[in-house]
Write a protein that holds these residues in place. Sequence first.
Motif, PDB file in Angstrom:
ATOM      1  N   THR A 149       0.808  -1.214   0.000  1.00  0.00           N
ATOM      2  CA  THR A 149       0.000   0.000   0.000  1.00  0.00           C
ATOM      3  C   THR A 149       0.850   1.277   0.000  1.00  0.00           C
ATOM      4  O   THR A 149       0.316   2.365   0.194  1.00  0.00           O
ATOM      5  CB  THR A 149      -0.938   0.020   1.226  1.00  0.00           C
ATOM      6  OG1 THR A 149      -0.160  -0.082   2.428  1.00  0.00           O
ATOM      7  CG2 THR A 149      -1.923  -1.139   1.165  1.00  0.00           C
ATOM      8  N   ILE A 150       2.145   1.163  -0.224  1.00  0.00           N
ATOM      9  CA  ILE A 150       2.997   2.349  -0.289  1.00  0.00           C
ATOM     10  C   ILE A 150       2.513   3.257  -1.411  1.00  0.00           C
ATOM     11  O   ILE A 150       2.350   2.832  -2.555  1.00  0.00           O
ATOM     12  CB  ILE A 150       4.474   1.951  -0.510  1.00  0.00           C
ATOM     13  CG1 ILE A 150       5.029   1.240   0.718  1.00  0.00           C
ATOM     14  CG2 ILE A 150       5.316   3.182  -0.850  1.00  0.00           C
ATOM     15  CD1 ILE A 150       6.428   0.704   0.536  1.00  0.00           C
ATOM     16  N   GLY A 151       2.265   4.528  -1.076  1.00  0.00           N
ATOM     17  CA  GLY A 151       1.792   5.467  -2.091  1.00  0.00           C
ATOM     18  C   GLY A 151       0.431   5.119  -2.654  1.00  0.00           C
ATOM     19  O   GLY A 151       0.064   5.586  -3.740  1.00  0.00           O
ATOM     20  N   ASN A 152      -0.342   4.287  -1.927  1.00  0.00           N
ATOM     21  CA  ASN A 152      -1.664   3.839  -2.388  1.00  0.00           C
ATOM     22  C   ASN A 152      -1.601   3.161  -3.756  1.00  0.00           C
ATOM     23  O   ASN A 152      -2.532   3.262  -4.560  1.00  0.00           O
ATOM     24  CB  ASN A 152      -2.655   5.011  -2.423  1.00  0.00           C
ATOM     25  CG  ASN A 152      -3.162   5.365  -1.041  1.00  0.00           C
ATOM     26  OD1 ASN A 152      -3.356   4.503  -0.196  1.00  0.00           O
ATOM     27  ND2 ASN A 152      -3.369   6.642  -0.788  1.00  0.00           N
ATOM     28  N   LEU A 153      -0.505   2.453  -3.985  1.00  0.00           N
ATOM     29  CA  LEU A 153      -0.355   1.752  -5.260  1.00  0.00           C
ATOM     30  C   LEU A 153      -1.459   0.723  -5.470  1.00  0.00           C
ATOM     31  O   LEU A 153      -1.828   0.418  -6.603  1.00  0.00           O
ATOM     32  CB  LEU A 153       1.019   1.079  -5.321  1.00  0.00           C
ATOM     33  CG  LEU A 153       1.398   0.405  -6.646  1.00  0.00           C
ATOM     34  CD1 LEU A 153       1.380   1.423  -7.784  1.00  0.00           C
ATOM     35  CD2 LEU A 153       2.765  -0.256  -6.533  1.00  0.00           C
ATOM     36  N   HIS A 154      -2.018   0.206  -4.387  1.00  0.00           N
ATOM     37  CA  HIS A 154      -3.090  -0.783  -4.507  1.00  0.00           C
ATOM     38  C   HIS A 154      -4.364  -0.179  -5.099  1.00  0.00           C
ATOM     39  O   HIS A 154      -5.239  -0.903  -5.565  1.00  0.00           O
ATOM     40  CB  HIS A 154      -3.400  -1.396  -3.143  1.00  0.00           C
ATOM     41  CG  HIS A 154      -3.920  -0.440  -2.126  1.00  0.00           C
ATOM     42  ND1 HIS A 154      -3.211   0.659  -1.679  1.00  0.00           N
ATOM     43  CD2 HIS A 154      -5.109  -0.390  -1.459  1.00  0.00           C
ATOM     44  CE1 HIS A 154      -3.919   1.320  -0.801  1.00  0.00           C
ATOM     45  NE2 HIS A 154      -5.071   0.719  -0.641  1.00  0.00           N
ATOM     46  N   LEU A 155      -4.486   1.158  -5.093  1.00  0.00           N
ATOM     47  CA  LEU A 155      -5.653   1.816  -5.689  1.00  0.00           C
ATOM     48  C   LEU A 155      -5.474   2.062  -7.183  1.00  0.00           C
ATOM     49  O   LEU A 155      -6.442   2.350  -7.888  1.00  0.00           O
ATOM     50  CB  LEU A 155      -5.923   3.160  -4.990  1.00  0.00           C
ATOM     51  CG  LEU A 155      -6.173   3.138  -3.486  1.00  0.00           C
ATOM     52  CD1 LEU A 155      -6.496   4.548  -3.003  1.00  0.00           C
ATOM     53  CD2 LEU A 155      -7.289   2.175  -3.118  1.00  0.00           C
ATOM     54  N   PHE A 156      -4.247   1.972  -7.658  1.00  0.00           N
ATOM     55  CA  PHE A 156      -3.940   2.314  -9.048  1.00  0.00           C
ATOM     56  C   PHE A 156      -4.409   1.213  -9.992  1.00  0.00           C
ATOM     57  O   PHE A 156      -4.117   0.038  -9.795  1.00  0.00           O
ATOM     58  CB  PHE A 156      -2.438   2.534  -9.200  1.00  0.00           C
ATOM     59  CG  PHE A 156      -2.016   2.919 -10.594  1.00  0.00           C
ATOM     60  CD1 PHE A 156      -2.310   4.174 -11.094  1.00  0.00           C
ATOM     61  CD2 PHE A 156      -1.330   2.021 -11.388  1.00  0.00           C
ATOM     62  CE1 PHE A 156      -1.926   4.536 -12.375  1.00  0.00           C
ATOM     63  CE2 PHE A 156      -0.930   2.365 -12.661  1.00  0.00           C
ATOM     64  CZ  PHE A 156      -1.229   3.634 -13.162  1.00  0.00           C
ATOM     65  N   ASN A 157      -5.138   1.625 -11.027  1.00  0.00           N
ATOM     66  CA  ASN A 157      -5.623   0.687 -12.044  1.00  0.00           C
ATOM     67  C   ASN A 157      -4.963   1.036 -13.370  1.00  0.00           C
ATOM     68  O   ASN A 157      -5.347   2.004 -14.026  1.00  0.00           O
ATOM     69  CB  ASN A 157      -7.150   0.785 -12.166  1.00  0.00           C
ATOM     70  CG  ASN A 157      -7.714  -0.185 -13.196  1.00  0.00           C
ATOM     71  OD1 ASN A 157      -6.969  -0.951 -13.816  1.00  0.00           O
ATOM     72  ND2 ASN A 157      -9.022  -0.159 -13.389  1.00  0.00           N
TER      73      ASN A 157
END
Length: 221
Positions: free
Chosen positions: A39-47
């Motif tokens: 979840t660093i930098g909210n990478l898990h939200l990136f599509n």
Amino acid sequence: IFSTTMSNANNILLFPERDVREVRPKAREMSQHFKKKATIGNLHLFNPSSTSLLEMPTIEPFSGALPRFLVPFHQARSSANHQSFIHFYIDDYSFECLWNNPDRYLPILKAFEGVIGTDFSQMGNMPFAQRLWNCYRNRLLGQWMQRCGINYIHNVTWSLPDSYDYSFDGLPIGTVIAINCAGIAGSPSSKYLWYKGYEEVLSRLKPSAIVRYGTRMPGEK
């Protein structure tokens, strides 16, 4: 692999070469460890399949009813008027918590009629990389809110002319947007840059309506 040499007047100590290995967390800590890394930098939200040419997260057109009332994010928890739209026209530190833990605040956002997108600042005295990063953060959170079913109006921001391409890239044309100019009235250079960007917004995005926060600028259409 390394070796260490220590010199002390008349003698030299040589330590044998040995492997230096990463210290990994214990088994019971592994789950939390990898969750934090993911979840660093909210990478898990990136599509990656929903991005512009510049890899900015894209935003869908707004199709709901226009806001009747607004409430700032930091007052949303105590507000009883859930017929309002939450806005982020407040100091950046007041909503940095949303970026740090978006899922925690999702129930609050969804309890209201809608949300106007975050307003992480793009100031002319910021380096290009910081302005680009803040635009990306606004865009990523906006796309995430839309994916979560929130009635979302994108807050369009810009700064210097070199920001136009990334600021407007991937935004829908001919839809409702939100803008703000709080804090620039006392600066002629800031007002000039705001007007230049505003004309660019009208030219590139051709908004069907603008939700305006703050005092209307002289000569503003």
